[in-house]
Design a protein around this motif. Structure first.
Motif, PDB file in Angstrom:
ATOM      1  N   LEU A 113     -19.244  33.442  90.116  1.00 15.52           N
ATOM      2  CA  LEU A 113     -17.681  32.982  89.152  1.00 15.52           C
ATOM      3  C   LEU A 113     -18.370  34.713  88.145  1.00 15.52           C
ATOM      4  CD1 LEU A 113     -15.589  29.851  88.568  1.00 15.52           C
ATOM      5  CD2 LEU A 113     -15.538  32.264  89.747  1.00 15.52           C
ATOM      6  N   HIS A 114     -19.927  33.566  87.816  1.00 15.55           N
ATOM      7  CA  HIS A 114     -20.082  34.457  86.509  1.00 15.55           C
ATOM      8  C   HIS A 114     -20.380  36.092  86.588  1.00 15.55           C
ATOM      9  CE1 HIS A 114     -23.471  35.895  83.915  1.00 15.55           C
ATOM     10  NE2 HIS A 114     -22.658  36.196  83.166  1.00 15.55           N
ATOM     11  N   ILE A 155     -28.811  21.951  83.030  1.00 16.42           N
ATOM     12  CA  ILE A 155     -28.041  23.734  83.919  1.00 16.42           C
ATOM     13  C   ILE A 155     -26.658  24.142  84.535  1.00 16.42           C
ATOM     14  CG2 ILE A 155     -30.571  23.561  84.914  1.00 16.42           C
ATOM     15  CD1 ILE A 155     -29.638  23.802  87.157  1.00 16.42           C
ATOM     16  N   VAL A 156     -26.390  23.183  84.289  1.00 18.29           N
ATOM     17  CA  VAL A 156     -24.788  23.558  84.798  1.00 18.29           C
ATOM     18  C   VAL A 156     -23.918  23.382  83.820  1.00 18.29           C
ATOM     19  CG1 VAL A 156     -22.136  22.345  86.258  1.00 18.29           C
ATOM     20  CG2 VAL A 156     -25.001  21.570  86.838  1.00 18.29           C
ATOM     21  N   PHE A 157     -24.286  22.916  82.908  1.00 18.97           N
ATOM     22  CA  PHE A 157     -23.703  23.411  81.601  1.00 18.97           C
ATOM     23  C   PHE A 157     -23.566  25.116  81.151  1.00 18.97           C
ATOM     24  CE2 PHE A 157     -21.437  19.156  81.072  1.00 18.97           C
ATOM     25  CZ  PHE A 157     -20.963  19.581  80.963  1.00 18.97           C
ATOM     26  N   SER A 158     -25.149  25.170  80.978  1.00 18.09           N
ATOM     27  CA  SER A 158     -25.318  26.757  80.789  1.00 18.09           C
ATOM     28  C   SER A 158     -24.150  27.339  81.639  1.00 18.09           C
ATOM     29  CB  SER A 158     -27.237  26.951  80.986  1.00 18.09           C
ATOM     30  OG  SER A 158     -27.606  25.975  80.260  1.00 18.09           O
ATOM     31  N   ALA A 159     -24.422  27.499  82.888  1.00 19.38           N
ATOM     32  CA  ALA A 159     -23.590  28.053  83.509  1.00 19.38           C
ATOM     33  C   ALA A 159     -22.242  28.120  83.505  1.00 19.38           C
ATOM     34  CB  ALA A 159     -24.239  27.409  85.283  1.00 19.38           C
ATOM     35  N   ALA A 172     -18.426  32.904  78.740  1.00 19.86           N
ATOM     36  CA  ALA A 172     -18.629  34.233  77.746  1.00 19.86           C
ATOM     37  C   ALA A 172     -18.706  35.105  78.711  1.00 19.86           C
ATOM     38  CB  ALA A 172     -20.245  33.890  77.422  1.00 19.86           C
ATOM     39  N   ALA A 173     -18.068  35.291  80.379  1.00 24.76           N
ATOM     40  CA  ALA A 173     -17.941  36.405  81.314  1.00 24.76           C
ATOM     41  C   ALA A 173     -16.275  36.963  80.556  1.00 24.76           C
ATOM     42  CB  ALA A 173     -18.395  36.380  81.920  1.00 24.76           C
ATOM     43  N   VAL A 174     -16.086  35.673  80.343  1.00 24.16           N
ATOM     44  CA  VAL A 174     -14.226  36.144  80.408  1.00 24.16           C
ATOM     45  C   VAL A 174     -13.672  36.479  79.019  1.00 24.16           C
ATOM     46  CG1 VAL A 174     -11.587  34.956  80.228  1.00 24.16           C
ATOM     47  CG2 VAL A 174     -13.913  34.029  82.302  1.00 24.16           C
ATOM     48  N   ALA A 175     -14.243  34.785  77.983  1.00 22.16           N
ATOM     49  CA  ALA A 175     -13.599  35.099  75.985  1.00 22.16           C
ATOM     50  C   ALA A 175     -14.662  36.796  75.706  1.00 22.16           C
ATOM     51  CB  ALA A 175     -14.086  34.648  75.607  1.00 22.16           C
TER      52      ALA A 175
END
Length: 200
Positions: A187-188, A84-88, A94-97
């Motif tokens: 952050l997401h 779940i940490v890596f998914s977050a 994905a929000a930045v790129a």
């Protein structure tokens, strides 16, 4: 170790997250729903699917490994925390790129740091003092340490790698991993709200 690598290898979902982001941004710009509703629904659906996939992989890993099933209850939660940490983290990327390929390139430094400083390849007892903080922030390091303390209790590898097998360390591991999860999720949402908006 294979389970932890699987969690990190989930980087392939980032281009899909970018496609979902684009659709959601279009629908939000058309006032079909708010950004927060879209994030909530996507989070619930993605989490259920991802956790189910993680469970299937963990069950398969245990079925073909020589790790006893009595350890499953101790290993799975750490695998799930790591996942779940890596998914977050991947949601933040994905929000930045702007595109899937730039997202993969953006994710690589984080993945390499977390994989190299995972308390197995580079351990607390072997790391340069000025780089030890990388182990302290690595979710893979905490997962691997806690799994090793359970599965290899009393084995010389625990002392060799400098693993800390105490309830205090377990509490620290849970706190750090949950903290990273919530930090990445916040952050997401913030980055999703402010970056890559649809221009009409």
């Amino acid at each position: 170790m294979a389970e932890l690598v699987f969690d990190v290898a989930d980087v392939s979902i980032i281009p899909l997250l970018i496609d979902e982001r684009t659709i959601m941004k279009l629908e939000v710009s058309d006032a079909m729903y708010t950004l927060y509703v879209g994030v909530a629904v996507d989070s619930i659906v993605d989490t259920v699917i991802s956790v189910a996939a993680n469970m299937v992989f963990t069950l398969l890993m245990f079925a073909i490994s020589q790790v006893g099933w009595e350890n499953f209850g101790e290993v799975y939660p750490w695998s799930l925390f790591n996942f779940i940490v890596f998914s977050a983290l991947f949601m933040v990327i994905a929000a930045v790129a702007r595109t899937g390929s730039t997202a993969i390139h953006t994710a690589m430094p984080f993945m390499l740091i977390f994989l190299i400083y995972n308390n197995f390849f580079v351990t607390r007892s072997s790391v340069e003092p000025w780089l030890e903080w990388l182990i302290w922030i690595s979710p893979v390091a905490y997962s691997l340490e806690q799994i090793s303390c359970t599965v290899f209790d009393g084995d010389p590898v625990i002392d060799l790698n400098g693993y800390i097998c105490t309830s205090r360390q377990t509490t620290i591991a849970v706190a750090v991993m949950l903290g990273e999860f919530f930090l990445f999720r916040i952050l997401h949402v913030v980055l999703l709200r402010n970056l890559n908006n649809i221009q009409r």
